[in-house]
Design an enzyme around this catalytic site. Sequence first.
Site, PDB file in Angstrom:
ATOM      1  N   LYS A   1      13.433  -5.203  39.720  1.00 33.75           N
ATOM      2  CA  LYS A   1      14.751  -4.861  40.265  1.00 33.75           C
ATOM      3  C   LYS A   1      15.873  -5.368  39.366  1.00 33.75           C
ATOM      4  O   LYS A   1      16.727  -4.612  38.968  1.00 33.75           O
ATOM      5  CB  LYS A   1      14.909  -5.422  41.671  1.00 33.75           C
ATOM      6  CG  LYS A   1      14.226  -4.544  42.721  1.00 33.75           C
ATOM      7  CD  LYS A   1      13.092  -5.168  43.413  1.00 33.75           C
ATOM      8  CE  LYS A   1      12.351  -4.168  44.281  1.00 33.75           C
ATOM      9  NZ  LYS A   1      11.379  -4.829  45.121  1.00 33.75           N
TER      10      LYS A   1
ATOM     11  N   TRP B   1      10.879  -7.123  54.162  1.00 36.24           N
ATOM     12  CA  TRP B   1      10.215  -8.005  53.187  1.00 36.24           C
ATOM     13  C   TRP B   1       9.868  -9.347  53.802  1.00 36.24           C
ATOM     14  O   TRP B   1       8.803  -9.896  53.530  1.00 36.24           O
ATOM     15  CB  TRP B   1      11.045  -8.136  51.913  1.00 36.24           C
ATOM     16  CG  TRP B   1      11.013  -6.864  51.135  1.00 36.24           C
ATOM     17  CD1 TRP B   1      12.058  -6.044  50.845  1.00 36.24           C
ATOM     18  CD2 TRP B   1       9.847  -6.215  50.582  1.00 36.24           C
ATOM     19  NE1 TRP B   1      11.622  -4.940  50.138  1.00 36.24           N
ATOM     20  CE2 TRP B   1      10.279  -5.014  49.966  1.00 36.24           C
ATOM     21  CE3 TRP B   1       8.491  -6.535  50.541  1.00 36.24           C
ATOM     22  CZ2 TRP B   1       9.389  -4.140  49.324  1.00 36.24           C
ATOM     23  CZ3 TRP B   1       7.607  -5.658  49.912  1.00 36.24           C
ATOM     24  CH2 TRP B   1       8.061  -4.487  49.310  1.00 36.24           C
TER      25      TRP B   1
ATOM     26  N   ASP C   1      12.418 -15.641  48.427  1.00 37.65           N
ATOM     27  CA  ASP C   1      12.086 -14.386  47.757  1.00 37.65           C
ATOM     28  C   ASP C   1      13.400 -13.794  47.248  1.00 37.65           C
ATOM     29  O   ASP C   1      14.202 -13.292  48.026  1.00 37.65           O
ATOM     30  CB  ASP C   1      11.399 -13.435  48.743  1.00 37.65           C
ATOM     31  CG  ASP C   1      11.066 -12.082  48.108  1.00 37.65           C
ATOM     32  OD1 ASP C   1      11.450 -11.846  46.947  1.00 37.65           O
ATOM     33  OD2 ASP C   1      10.409 -11.262  48.797  1.00 37.65           O
TER      34      ASP C   1
HETATM   35  C1  LIG Z   1      10.402  -5.146  45.890  1.00 37.39           C
HETATM   36  C2  LIG Z   1      10.323  -6.379  46.700  1.00 37.39           C
HETATM   37  C3  LIG Z   1       9.104  -7.032  46.938  1.00 37.39           C
HETATM   38  C4  LIG Z   1       7.788  -6.485  46.452  1.00 37.39           C
HETATM   39  O1  LIG Z   1       7.657  -6.563  45.079  1.00 37.39           O
HETATM   40  P1  LIG Z   1       6.272  -6.147  44.352  1.00 37.39           P
HETATM   41  O2  LIG Z   1       6.546  -6.565  42.957  1.00 37.39           O
HETATM   42  O3  LIG Z   1       6.111  -4.669  44.538  1.00 37.39           O
HETATM   43  O4  LIG Z   1       5.180  -6.906  44.970  1.00 37.39           O
HETATM   44  C5  LIG Z   1       9.128  -8.187  47.676  1.00 37.39           C
HETATM   45  N1  LIG Z   1      10.273  -8.701  48.147  1.00 37.39           N
HETATM   46  C6  LIG Z   1      11.463  -8.108  47.945  1.00 37.39           C
HETATM   47  C7  LIG Z   1      12.705  -8.724  48.494  1.00 37.39           C
HETATM   48  C8  LIG Z   1      11.520  -6.924  47.219  1.00 37.39           C
HETATM   49  O5  LIG Z   1      12.703  -6.330  47.002  1.00 37.39           O
END
Ligand SMILES: *Cc1c(COP(=O)(O)O)cnc(C)c1O
Length: 360
Positions: free
Chosen positions: A195, A101, A171
Amino acid sequence: MTIFNFSAGPAVLPKEVLQQAQAEFLDWHGTGMSVMEMSHRGKEFMSIAAQAEADLRELMNIPKNYKTLFLQGGAHLQFSMIPLNLLRGKLSADYVNTGEWSKKAMDEAKKFCYVNEVASNADKKASYVPDFKSWKLDKDAAYVHYTTNETIGGVEFSWVPDVGKVPLVADMSSNILSRPYDVSKFGLIYAGAQKNIGPAGLALVIVREDLLGHAPKGLPTMLDFKVHADADSMYNTPPTYGMYMAGLVFQWLKKNGGVAQMEKANIAKAKLLYDTIDASNGFYHCPVNKPDRSRMNVPFTTQDAAVDAEFIKQAEARGLLQLKGHRLTGGMRASIYNAMTMAGVQALADFMGEFARRKG
Ligand SMILES: *Cc1c(COP(=O)(O)O)cnc(C)c1O
């Protein structure tokens, strides 16, 4: 058979939340309307949005000088909105590379600025958090970006870096609300909802006010944080149902002791799985450096692809679903977000023990 869903995302939601949504589905609070059918500017939905925001602010103890935005485009759109809005005329940004990521965020930022890789764990297959003492921070960087939990690699920061005056950007897609964070240490926090918050289609951004209003001329309106902040996330039609569901999850979190209580439960759940792995005499292997093991995503393997496949198949037959590891890593991955119960983790640990005894 009881089903336990270990998907990395979209992921399990609290059963009580799904039941409440079901009960209110056709008729929200006697209005005769489903939340999906409401005008986003009507008083009913405005109250849902306001409550969700207030609850989130309370749960995360968000200071007054921060805006909370409910946006679309997932975490991926933030990979571009962040450099577009936060560069503020500067030419470079600092990025910490801890896995897939981080790399995606870096690749996107490279379209807008020079990306200074402050530290990387690529030398050991992205299996650890680089020691802060080794970070090559640039005091002139527009911001420092890192990924608090690498959902694929299962590497999580147990500490928040102190980067001085440069805004810290995180993030938190896969560990937001799973442990307390001091929001005031960050310039911006973002997370896709699917998530730890609610259904896909909603992204949260928590941003310090002084970082708003620096978008370059000509930036498309929808990409400007300030536009969304000034309109209380109602510049255009927001993802209303996702916001409603997120609001129910925030209520559920408050009822269950908030983030501090979640952290306690998450520590216990993760410990049970890692203890099971570590007590298996090498039958199961977790590639992550122990102090940096994620409480949210537990990757493990028997180091034999055929046995892994058998594990996944037999687990499924027991109602332990979506344990297949990411396509980049293979093996297994158990995602045990806030909504995963201890009963689910115990069922998985029991099965792991039994499978190892049979196969080991
Ligand atoms: C799932 C995830 C993303 C991507 O998320 P989207 O909503 O599909 O764009 C980005 N960063 C992390 C850490 C993730 O777990």
